[in-house]
Design a protein around this motif. Structure first.
Motif, PDB file in Angstrom:
ATOM      1  N   LEU A  25      18.438  -5.547  42.302  1.00  0.00           N
ATOM      2  CA  LEU A  25      18.266  -4.173  42.771  1.00  0.00           C
ATOM      3  C   LEU A  25      18.474  -4.026  44.275  1.00  0.00           C
ATOM      4  N   HIS A  26      18.618  -5.175  44.971  1.00  0.00           N
ATOM      5  CA  HIS A  26      18.793  -5.195  46.421  1.00  0.00           C
ATOM      6  C   HIS A  26      17.583  -4.597  47.143  1.00  0.00           C
ATOM      7  N   ILE A  27      16.403  -4.966  46.674  1.00  0.00           N
ATOM      8  CA  ILE A  27      15.166  -4.577  47.335  1.00  0.00           C
ATOM      9  C   ILE A  27      14.290  -5.824  47.432  1.00  0.00           C
ATOM     10  N   SER A  28      13.199  -5.727  48.176  1.00  0.00           N
ATOM     11  CA  SER A  28      12.263  -6.846  48.254  1.00  0.00           C
ATOM     12  C   SER A  28      11.284  -6.768  47.080  1.00  0.00           C
ATOM     13  N   GLN A  29      10.561  -7.863  46.848  1.00  0.00           N
ATOM     14  CA  GLN A  29       9.665  -7.909  45.702  1.00  0.00           C
ATOM     15  C   GLN A  29       8.448  -6.993  45.807  1.00  0.00           C
ATOM     16  N   PRO A  30       7.798  -6.856  46.980  1.00  0.00           N
ATOM     17  CA  PRO A  30       6.571  -6.025  47.028  1.00  0.00           C
ATOM     18  C   PRO A  30       6.752  -4.599  46.521  1.00  0.00           C
ATOM     19  N   PRO A  31       7.785  -3.845  46.975  1.00  0.00           N
ATOM     20  CA  PRO A  31       7.916  -2.482  46.435  1.00  0.00           C
ATOM     21  C   PRO A  31       8.251  -2.472  44.944  1.00  0.00           C
ATOM     22  N   LEU A  32       8.933  -3.504  44.478  1.00  0.00           N
ATOM     23  CA  LEU A  32       9.227  -3.590  43.041  1.00  0.00           C
ATOM     24  C   LEU A  32       7.937  -3.784  42.257  1.00  0.00           C
ATOM     25  N   SER A  33       7.082  -4.682  42.723  1.00  0.00           N
ATOM     26  CA  SER A  33       5.805  -4.923  42.036  1.00  0.00           C
ATOM     27  C   SER A  33       4.947  -3.667  42.042  1.00  0.00           C
ATOM     28  N   ARG A  34       4.916  -2.963  43.186  1.00  0.00           N
ATOM     29  CA  ARG A  34       4.103  -1.735  43.264  1.00  0.00           C
ATOM     30  C   ARG A  34       4.637  -0.667  42.315  1.00  0.00           C
ATOM     31  N   ALA A  35       5.955  -0.565  42.212  1.00  0.00           N
ATOM     32  CA  ALA A  35       6.548   0.442  41.328  1.00  0.00           C
ATOM     33  C   ALA A  35       6.174   0.167  39.872  1.00  0.00           C
ATOM     34  N   VAL A  36       6.217  -1.100  39.467  1.00  0.00           N
ATOM     35  CA  VAL A  36       5.854  -1.445  38.092  1.00  0.00           C
ATOM     36  C   VAL A  36       4.372  -1.177  37.860  1.00  0.00           C
ATOM     37  N   GLN A  37       3.517  -1.469  38.838  1.00  0.00           N
ATOM     38  CA  GLN A  37       2.086  -1.194  38.699  1.00  0.00           C
ATOM     39  C   GLN A  37       1.825   0.303  38.551  1.00  0.00           C
ATOM     40  N   ARG A  38       2.544   1.133  39.334  1.00  0.00           N
ATOM     41  CA  ARG A  38       2.385   2.587  39.203  1.00  0.00           C
ATOM     42  C   ARG A  38       2.821   3.050  37.818  1.00  0.00           C
ATOM     43  N   LEU A  39       3.916   2.456  37.327  1.00  0.00           N
ATOM     44  CA  LEU A  39       4.395   2.830  36.000  1.00  0.00           C
ATOM     45  C   LEU A  39       3.366   2.468  34.938  1.00  0.00           C
ATOM     46  N   GLU A  40       2.724   1.328  35.064  1.00  0.00           N
ATOM     47  CA  GLU A  40       1.695   0.932  34.106  1.00  0.00           C
ATOM     48  C   GLU A  40       0.514   1.894  34.147  1.00  0.00           C
ATOM     49  N   ARG A  41       0.168   2.352  35.350  1.00  0.00           N
ATOM     50  CA  ARG A  41      -0.915   3.349  35.439  1.00  0.00           C
ATOM     51  C   ARG A  41      -0.498   4.659  34.787  1.00  0.00           C
ATOM     52  N   ASP A  42       0.766   5.052  34.991  1.00  0.00           N
ATOM     53  CA  ASP A  42       1.258   6.310  34.418  1.00  0.00           C
ATOM     54  C   ASP A  42       1.216   6.293  32.895  1.00  0.00           C
ATOM     55  N   VAL A  43       1.611   5.175  32.297  1.00  0.00           N
ATOM     56  CA  VAL A  43       1.676   5.123  30.832  1.00  0.00           C
ATOM     57  C   VAL A  43       0.370   4.633  30.223  1.00  0.00           C
ATOM     58  N   GLY A  44      -0.532   4.125  31.058  1.00  0.00           N
ATOM     59  CA  GLY A  44      -1.832   3.682  30.563  1.00  0.00           C
ATOM     60  C   GLY A  44      -1.774   2.424  29.736  1.00  0.00           C
ATOM     61  N   ALA A  45      -0.857   1.526  30.064  1.00  0.00           N
ATOM     62  CA  ALA A  45      -0.736   0.287  29.291  1.00  0.00           C
ATOM     63  C   ALA A  45      -0.150  -0.809  30.177  1.00  0.00           C
ATOM     64  N   VAL A  46      -0.500  -2.050  29.867  1.00  0.00           N
ATOM     65  CA  VAL A  46       0.107  -3.201  30.531  1.00  0.00           C
ATOM     66  C   VAL A  46       1.482  -3.429  29.919  1.00  0.00           C
ATOM     67  N   LEU A  47       2.498  -3.487  30.773  1.00  0.00           N
ATOM     68  CA  LEU A  47       3.871  -3.616  30.292  1.00  0.00           C
ATOM     69  C   LEU A  47       4.426  -5.025  30.443  1.00  0.00           C
ATOM     70  N   LEU A  48       3.975  -5.711  31.495  1.00  0.00           N
ATOM     71  CA  LEU A  48       4.506  -7.034  31.821  1.00  0.00           C
ATOM     72  C   LEU A  48       3.358  -7.974  32.149  1.00  0.00           C
ATOM     73  N   VAL A  49       3.469  -9.197  31.728  1.00  0.00           N
ATOM     74  CA  VAL A  49       2.479 -10.214  32.063  1.00  0.00           C
ATOM     75  C   VAL A  49       3.197 -11.334  32.798  1.00  0.00           C
ATOM     76  N   ARG A  50       2.742 -11.610  34.012  1.00  0.00           N
ATOM     77  CA  ARG A  50       3.339 -12.711  34.779  1.00  0.00           C
ATOM     78  C   ARG A  50       2.869 -14.045  34.197  1.00  0.00           C
ATOM     79  N   SER A  51       3.792 -15.003  34.179  1.00  0.00           N
ATOM     80  CA  SER A  51       3.455 -16.358  33.743  1.00  0.00           C
ATOM     81  C   SER A  51       4.024 -17.341  34.747  1.00  0.00           C
ATOM     82  N   ALA A  52       3.719 -18.608  34.544  1.00  0.00           N
ATOM     83  CA  ALA A  52       4.213 -19.621  35.467  1.00  0.00           C
ATOM     84  C   ALA A  52       5.730 -19.672  35.478  1.00  0.00           C
ATOM     85  N   SER A  53       6.351 -19.351  34.364  1.00  0.00           N
ATOM     86  CA  SER A  53       7.809 -19.434  34.270  1.00  0.00           C
ATOM     87  C   SER A  53       8.512 -18.117  34.562  1.00  0.00           C
TER      88      SER A  53
END
Length: 283
Positions: A25-53
């Motif tokens: 996307l040619h952006i840094s990771q912090p704004p991407l992570s924040r955008a996904v977190q906002r989306l999860e709040r909007d839909v009221g569900a966990v969408l992605l789970v980070r793992s070691a891999s």
């Protein structure tokens, strides 16, 4: 839900890795992570789970991925139809790719099906310009191979193909199961014309200065091998022409099939082509 946020989510869901998605996307990771977190709040569900891999989609995330892709495709179609109605319904595509490539066939079929009002003009180019006329303004988007200088361009990798040495069938090395670059030292290789992108030239010469005939097109490469025993490098996956052999070279990086366009180009026809290319090569 904003379209940009959905695009961010789709990128992470497809890459299953925040770092790769951010690079795509040619952006840094912090704004991407924040955008996904906002989306999860909007839909009221966990969408992605980070793992070691990397990242794992939840059941809710898998549902949203399907819906987001469908929504973004509808938006894409609307933009392309408006552009075509406004008189911008022609897309010129530069191509430097195998005409038998199933990914290219799927891309042509998908683009024609989704955007029947767009006239696609294809400009096939020689080996001296890996951008297929993109830098010169001769095409809107290029379906080609890397690597090449990226200044002013955006590139998306679609697939990576292992490569091998093209040799005459009676060459002493032709019967080997695999080769290393050291096995080809001292041999004559084909070269590209003066002024060719240096990254491109270096890749196809195995990272070393070489001596040999200058070629401009694939058929010239084939004839240089057939008549003079010149060494060439080509992607694996297709049977070599009669009288030639293709032997894997294990210490060469794969050849990347890419789609490239000018940085900041907002042409909806180009954006639609890129999206369709990614989907087609994902297969």
């Amino acid at each position: 839900m904003e379209l940009r946020t959905l695009r961010y989510f789709v990128a992470v869901a497809e890459e299953l890795h925040f770092g790769r998605a951010a690079a795509r996307l040619h952006i840094s990771q912090p704004p991407l992570s924040r955008a996904v977190q906002r989306l999860e709040r909007d839909v009221g569900a966990v969408l992605l789970v980070r793992s070691a891999s990397g990242v794992v989609l939840t059941p809710a995330g898998a549902v949203l991925l399907d819906e987001a892709r469908a929504l973004l495709e509808r938006v894409e179609r609307a933009r392309v139809r408006v552009a075509a109605a406004a008189g911008a319904g022609t897309l010129t595509v530069g191509m430097l790719t195998d005409q038998a490539d199933p990914g290219a066939h799927r891309l042509a079929a998908a683009y024609r099906r989704r955007h029947p009002g767009v006239e696609v003009r294809v400009r096939e180019t020689g080996l001296a310009d890996p951008t297929c006329g993109l830098r010169a303004g001769l095409v809107d988007v290029a379906l080609t191979r890397g690597p090449f200088e990226l200044g002013g361009l955006t590139v998306r990798e679609l697939r990576a193909d292992p490569v091998g040495a093209v040799l005459r069938a009676d060459d002493p090395l032709a019967g080997r199961d695999a080769l290393e670059l050291a096995d080809l030292a001292g041999r004559r290789w084909f070269r590209f014309p003066a002024g060719t992108d240096p990254l491109w030239q270096a890749y196809w010469n195995g990272g070393e200065p070489r001596e040999g005939p200058v070629v401009h097109a694939v058929q010239e490469c084939v004839q240089a091998v057939r008549w003079n025993g010149t060494v060439g490098i080509a992607p694996l996956g297709h049977a070599p022409p009669e009288g030639l052999a293709l032997v894997p070279v294990t210490d060469m990086a794969p050849s990347a099939v890419v789609v490239a366009w000018k940085q900041g180009d907002a042409n909806p026809l180009v954006r639609a082509f890129v999206r369709n290319a990614v989907a087609a090569y994902r297969g």
